[in-house]
Design a protein around this motif. Structure first.
Motif, PDB file in Angstrom:
ATOM      1  N   ILE A  83       0.846  -1.192   0.000  1.00 18.24           N
ATOM      2  CA  ILE A  83       0.000   0.000   0.000  1.00 18.24           C
ATOM      3  C   ILE A  83       0.884   1.245   0.000  1.00 18.24           C
ATOM      4  N   PRO A  84       0.767   2.097  -0.999  1.00 19.38           N
ATOM      5  CA  PRO A  84       1.631   3.285  -1.066  1.00 19.38           C
ATOM      6  C   PRO A  84       1.254   4.326  -0.035  1.00 19.38           C
ATOM      7  N   LEU A  85       2.246   5.037   0.462  1.00 21.53           N
ATOM      8  CA  LEU A  85       2.023   6.131   1.404  1.00 21.53           C
ATOM      9  C   LEU A  85       2.310   7.441   0.687  1.00 21.53           C
ATOM     10  N   HIS A  86       1.288   7.997   0.053  1.00 15.55           N
ATOM     11  CA  HIS A  86       1.456   9.265  -0.655  1.00 15.55           C
ATOM     12  C   HIS A  86       1.537  10.401   0.356  1.00 15.55           C
ATOM     13  N   PRO A  87       2.461  11.336   0.178  1.00 14.15           N
ATOM     14  CA  PRO A  87       2.567  12.461   1.108  1.00 14.15           C
ATOM     15  C   PRO A  87       1.329  13.348   1.032  1.00 14.15           C
ATOM     16  N   LEU A  88       1.044  14.059   2.131  1.00 14.15           N
ATOM     17  CA  LEU A  88      -0.084  14.979   2.143  1.00 14.15           C
ATOM     18  C   LEU A  88       0.152  16.112   1.145  1.00 14.15           C
ATOM     19  N   ARG A  89      -0.948  16.647   0.633  1.00 18.25           N
ATOM     20  CA  ARG A  89      -0.826  17.677  -0.402  1.00 18.25           C
ATOM     21  C   ARG A  89      -0.156  18.947   0.125  1.00 18.25           C
ATOM     22  N   LYS A  90      -0.547  19.355   1.332  1.00 18.81           N
ATOM     23  CA  LYS A  90       0.034  20.549   1.932  1.00 18.81           C
ATOM     24  C   LYS A  90       0.316  20.268   3.403  1.00 18.81           C
ATOM     25  N   LYS A  91       1.282  20.934   3.928  1.00 17.53           N
ATOM     26  CA  LYS A  91       1.616  20.759   5.331  1.00 17.53           C
ATOM     27  C   LYS A  91       0.417  21.137   6.198  1.00 17.53           C
ATOM     28  N   GLY A  92       0.062  20.254   7.113  1.00 16.00           N
ATOM     29  CA  GLY A  92      -1.082  20.503   7.984  1.00 16.00           C
ATOM     30  C   GLY A  92      -2.357  19.840   7.519  1.00 16.00           C
ATOM     31  N   ASP A  93      -2.405  19.354   6.262  1.00 12.48           N
ATOM     32  CA  ASP A  93      -3.597  18.660   5.765  1.00 12.48           C
ATOM     33  C   ASP A  93      -3.743  17.319   6.482  1.00 12.48           C
ATOM     34  N   LYS A  94      -4.947  17.015   6.924  1.00 14.82           N
ATOM     35  CA  LYS A  94      -5.192  15.739   7.594  1.00 14.82           C
ATOM     36  C   LYS A  94      -5.593  14.662   6.598  1.00 14.82           C
ATOM     37  N   TYR A  95      -6.235  15.059   5.509  1.00 12.78           N
ATOM     38  CA  TYR A  95      -6.714  14.098   4.526  1.00 12.78           C
ATOM     39  C   TYR A  95      -6.091  14.375   3.157  1.00 12.78           C
ATOM     40  N   ASN A  96      -5.952  13.334   2.402  1.00 13.26           N
ATOM     41  CA  ASN A  96      -5.339  13.416   1.086  1.00 13.26           C
ATOM     42  C   ASN A  96      -6.142  12.537   0.142  1.00 13.26           C
ATOM     43  N   LYS A  97      -6.641  13.105  -0.936  1.00 12.20           N
ATOM     44  CA  LYS A  97      -7.466  12.332  -1.866  1.00 12.20           C
ATOM     45  C   LYS A  97      -6.700  11.181  -2.496  1.00 12.20           C
ATOM     46  N   ASP A  98      -5.368  11.271  -2.506  1.00 10.86           N
ATOM     47  CA  ASP A  98      -4.549  10.215  -3.097  1.00 10.86           C
ATOM     48  C   ASP A  98      -4.256   9.080  -2.118  1.00 10.86           C
ATOM     49  N   GLU A  99      -4.643   9.260  -0.865  1.00 15.11           N
ATOM     50  CA  GLU A  99      -4.314   8.272   0.163  1.00 15.11           C
ATOM     51  C   GLU A  99      -5.030   6.949  -0.096  1.00 15.11           C
ATOM     52  N   ILE A 100      -4.295   5.857   0.043  1.00  9.42           N
ATOM     53  CA  ILE A 100      -4.856   4.513  -0.097  1.00  9.42           C
ATOM     54  C   ILE A 100      -5.003   3.928   1.301  1.00  9.42           C
ATOM     55  N   LYS A 101      -6.242   3.580   1.670  1.00  7.22           N
ATOM     56  CA  LYS A 101      -6.516   3.129   3.029  1.00  7.22           C
ATOM     57  C   LYS A 101      -7.130   1.731   3.025  1.00  7.22           C
ATOM     58  N   TRP A 102      -6.479   0.817   3.712  1.00 11.11           N
ATOM     59  CA  TRP A 102      -7.055  -0.504   3.951  1.00 11.11           C
ATOM     60  C   TRP A 102      -7.552  -0.594   5.395  1.00 11.11           C
ATOM     61  N   ILE A 103      -6.727  -0.163   6.323  1.00 10.54           N
ATOM     62  CA  ILE A 103      -7.102  -0.075   7.733  1.00 10.54           C
ATOM     63  C   ILE A 103      -6.496   1.224   8.249  1.00 10.54           C
ATOM     64  N   TRP A 104      -7.293   2.012   8.959  1.00  8.87           N
ATOM     65  CA  TRP A 104      -6.812   3.334   9.350  1.00  8.87           C
ATOM     66  C   TRP A 104      -7.534   3.804  10.618  1.00  8.87           C
ATOM     67  N   GLU A 105      -7.020   4.884  11.201  1.00  7.40           N
ATOM     68  CA  GLU A 105      -7.605   5.483  12.392  1.00  7.40           C
ATOM     69  C   GLU A 105      -8.684   6.484  11.992  1.00  7.40           C
ATOM     70  N   GLU A 106      -9.770   6.467  12.758  1.00 11.76           N
ATOM     71  CA  GLU A 106     -10.861   7.389  12.473  1.00 11.76           C
ATOM     72  C   GLU A 106     -11.445   7.886  13.789  1.00 11.76           C
ATOM     73  N   GLU A 107     -11.904   9.128  13.805  1.00  7.69           N
ATOM     74  CA  GLU A 107     -12.557   9.663  14.990  1.00  7.69           C
ATOM     75  C   GLU A 107     -13.887   8.948  15.209  1.00  7.69           C
ATOM     76  N   PHE A 108     -14.252   8.763  16.475  1.00  6.89           N
ATOM     77  CA  PHE A 108     -15.455   8.001  16.818  1.00  6.89           C
ATOM     78  C   PHE A 108     -16.699   8.584  16.167  1.00  6.89           C
ATOM     79  N   GLU A 109     -16.843   9.900  16.187  1.00  4.09           N
ATOM     80  CA  GLU A 109     -18.048  10.509  15.642  1.00  4.09           C
ATOM     81  C   GLU A 109     -18.174  10.319  14.131  1.00  4.09           C
ATOM     82  N   ASN A 110     -17.049  10.130  13.443  1.00  4.82           N
ATOM     83  CA  ASN A 110     -17.099   9.861  12.011  1.00  4.82           C
ATOM     84  C   ASN A 110     -17.353   8.383  11.726  1.00  4.82           C
ATOM     85  N   ALA A 111     -16.815   7.533  12.574  1.00  6.15           N
ATOM     86  CA  ALA A 111     -17.005   6.096  12.381  1.00  6.15           C
ATOM     87  C   ALA A 111     -18.406   5.652  12.778  1.00  6.15           C
TER      88      ALA A 111
END
Length: 271
Positions: A83-111
């Protein structure tokens, strides 16, 4: 040309009738190669004979999760599945549209948006949880895939055939959990340490967690489960009433993500 033809016919004959009483060591090796091509490497249990009666599920014990343990499990999955680890688009960005996720951390309210209420204890709502493909019993993604690149095995695992995927992303639209990623960029990046035991993908295809089906077919646990040290994840066969996962579910109250959509997720959470 004649020599190549003779070798091909010889290989076919050996693979068909087996090693005769007077067979040479070379012919025996040739038969082993033919068997490996058909059945997989030695020690690998061929599907579906070995696993056809199983129904796999996972329990995530959120009480035991720590940032360190989650990072270890995510790393084990990423390394095993290229699974590739693409760098974030800009410093401070939490999400990246290029990110490939199989298993990841998520905030409870979003999950668990449907489980939020003002009376939940902070230790539940303020901690992140692990999320992955829910391996639904009634997977919406399978129904909408036009090429059957997404399909469900007899043991319930929803799996991807990367070569059939045409990148239409219907499955991503159908999935209520955001558990699928699209390769906007070539996932075979130069910095990636390739695991030769798992296939690489190409740009323009969708991918997701497969419950480590390649591990299960060998009689092994998923990589994320193997990375656990304190029982954060419990994996097992729901069809076996004596399995560890059935015992855990009998003795603990669990919740599932978005049960109201009717997909019957096979990932349970102890909170």
């Amino acid at each position: 040309m004649k020599s190549d033809r003779r070798h091909f016919l010889k290989a076919a004959g050996v693979a068909t009738i087996g090693v005769a009483a007077g067979a040479t060591a070379a012919e025996a090796n040739l038969l082993d190669s033919a068997k490996e091509l058909l059945l997989g490497p030695k020690g690998a249990a061929p599907y579906p004979e070995a696993k056809k009666n199983a129904r796999w599920a996972m329990v995530v014990d959120t009480r035991k999760l720590t940032p360190e343990s989650m990072e270890k499990m995510i790393h084990a999955c990423n390394h095993a599945h290229n699974i590739p680890l693409h760098p974030l688009r800009k410093k401070g960005d939490k999400y990246n549209k290029d990110e490939i996720k199989w298993i990841w951390e998520e905030e409870f309210e979003n999950a668990f948006p449907g489980q939020m209420n003002e009376h939940l204890p902070p230790k539940v709502t303020q901690n992140e949880v692990l999320v992955l493909c829910n391996q639904c019993e009634n997977p919406a993604c399978v129904r909408v895939c036009p090429t059957k690149a997404t399909f469900q095995r007899e043991d319930g695992i929803v799996i991807m055939d990367f070569h059939r995927c045409i990148g239409c992303r219907f499955c991503m639209a159908a999935c209520p959990y955001g558990s699928r990623s699209f390769n906007f960029k070539d996932p075979r990046i130069a910095s990636l340490e390739i695991n030769p035991e798992f296939p690489t993908r190409m740009k323009g295809v969708v991918e997701k967690c497969n419950f480590c089906a390649e591990q299960l077919d060998k009689g092994l646990q998923p990589h994320c489960v193997e990375a656990c040290e304190n029982g954060e994840l419990v994996f097992g066969d729901m069809n076996d009433p004596e399995s560890e996962i059935r015992k855990v579910l009998r003795n603990n109250y669990t919740i599932r993500r978005k049960p109201e959509v009717g997909t019957q997720p096979q990932v349970y959470y102890i909170v």
